[in-house]
Enzyme design. Structure first.
Site, short mmCIF file in Angstrom:
data_model
loop_
_atom_site.label_atom_id
_atom_site.label_comp_id
_atom_site.label_asym_id
_atom_site.label_seq_id
_atom_site.Cartn_x
_atom_site.Cartn_y
_atom_site.Cartn_z
N TYR A 44 -1.72 0.68 10.65
CA TYR A 44 -1.70 0.18 9.28
C TYR A 44 -0.41 0.61 8.58
O TYR A 44 0.20 -0.18 7.85
CB TYR A 44 -2.92 0.70 8.53
N SER A 81 0.86 -1.19 0.00
CA SER A 81 0.00 0.00 0.00
C SER A 81 0.88 1.23 0.00
O SER A 81 2.03 1.19 0.48
CB SER A 81 -0.89 0.01 1.25
#
Length: 260
Positions: A151, A138
């Site tokens: 995250y 990501s």
């Protein structure tokens, strides 16, 4: 030569399911892997892929997955999509349980899959010239943002695992590819992150002119797998045009500034 065969994780929805569809469209044999067996059953009926239900946070389950995959054919590619985010807490307020889950789902699951499937990838590379390991990380691995600490940390750790693996495999005909998407509008990622709050999840994408779709990421993955065998896409970062950086989003129609 047999058809190339890929193991695609996270196949029950989003980027994983789109990757299964795209690779099947291109003639690959595909084993879709996810926890939710009923979703896999529907995907098999739609695409003709095969599927194995597996919780990648369970080491024994991953061992069983590897044994079943090995017994049913070669593995030319691993596409590790499974993972996810939970919560948007500040670091000081974070849920330890959510952070532990994110580390297990994104980092330790990746290590389990590499440890289990690398011997199969080596066997395929020896027979057919090369093999591939593709990991979907990501842009959250590349830049921190408030409320994203857990995250950010998990995806950055996964990215470091991938980059270390590429160096460890130097000299072997096994490509290691990292695909790092920015904003992708899928049916579940943000919904799960926000605890099932559908209104809040849709607000994340409100006014964005054409966020990425799961199919866009799947197309990049397929390109990486089908590039000439000597070409490695070390890192592909892709974002919608409306997202110039992790924190910089244009809301509203994209339009050219006046040149007058």
């Amino acid at each position: 030569m047999v058809n190339r065969r890929a193991v695609v994780t996270g196949a029950s929805s989003g980027i994983g399911a789109a990757t299964v569809r795209e690779l099947r469209r291109r003639g690959w044999d595909v084993v879709g892997v996810a926890r939710r067996e009923e979703r896999l059953t529907a995907l098999v009926a739609e695409t003709g892929a095969s599927a194995i239900a597996c919780d990648l946070t369970d080491s024994a389950a991953v061992d069983a997955l590897v044994a079943e995959v090995d017994a049913t054919g070669p593995v030319h590619a691993l596409v590790q999509v499974a993972g996810g985010a939970r919560g948007t807490d500040r670091v000081e307020d974070a849920s330890i349980e959510d952070w532990q889950w994110m580390f297990d789902a994104n980092v330790l699951s990746t290590q389990r899959l590499v440890a289990g499937l690398l011997p199969l990838l080596r066997r395929a590379a020896e027979a057919d010239g090369h093999a591939d390991a593709v990991f979907v990380t990501s842009t959250a691995a590349q830049a921190a943002y408030a409320g994203g600490g857990g995250y950010n940390a998990a995806k950055a750790a996964e990215a470091m695992v991938v980059r270390a693996l590429r160096q460890e495999l130097n000299g072997e005909p096994i490509r290691v590819v990292e695909v790092a998407p920015g904003m992708v509008h899928t049916e579940e990622f943000t919904l799960n992150r926000l605890g099932g709050d559908a209104v809040a999840a849709e607000a994340v994408y409100a006014g964005i002119d054409s966020p990425l779709r799961a199919e866009d990421v799947a197309d990049v993955i397929a390109y990486a797998l089908e590039a000439p065998g000597h070409v490695n896409l070390d890192l592909v970062t892709l974002r919608p045009v409306a997202q110039s950086a992790q924190h910089l989003l244009a809301r509203g129609p994209l339009r050219v500034r006046s040149v007058d």
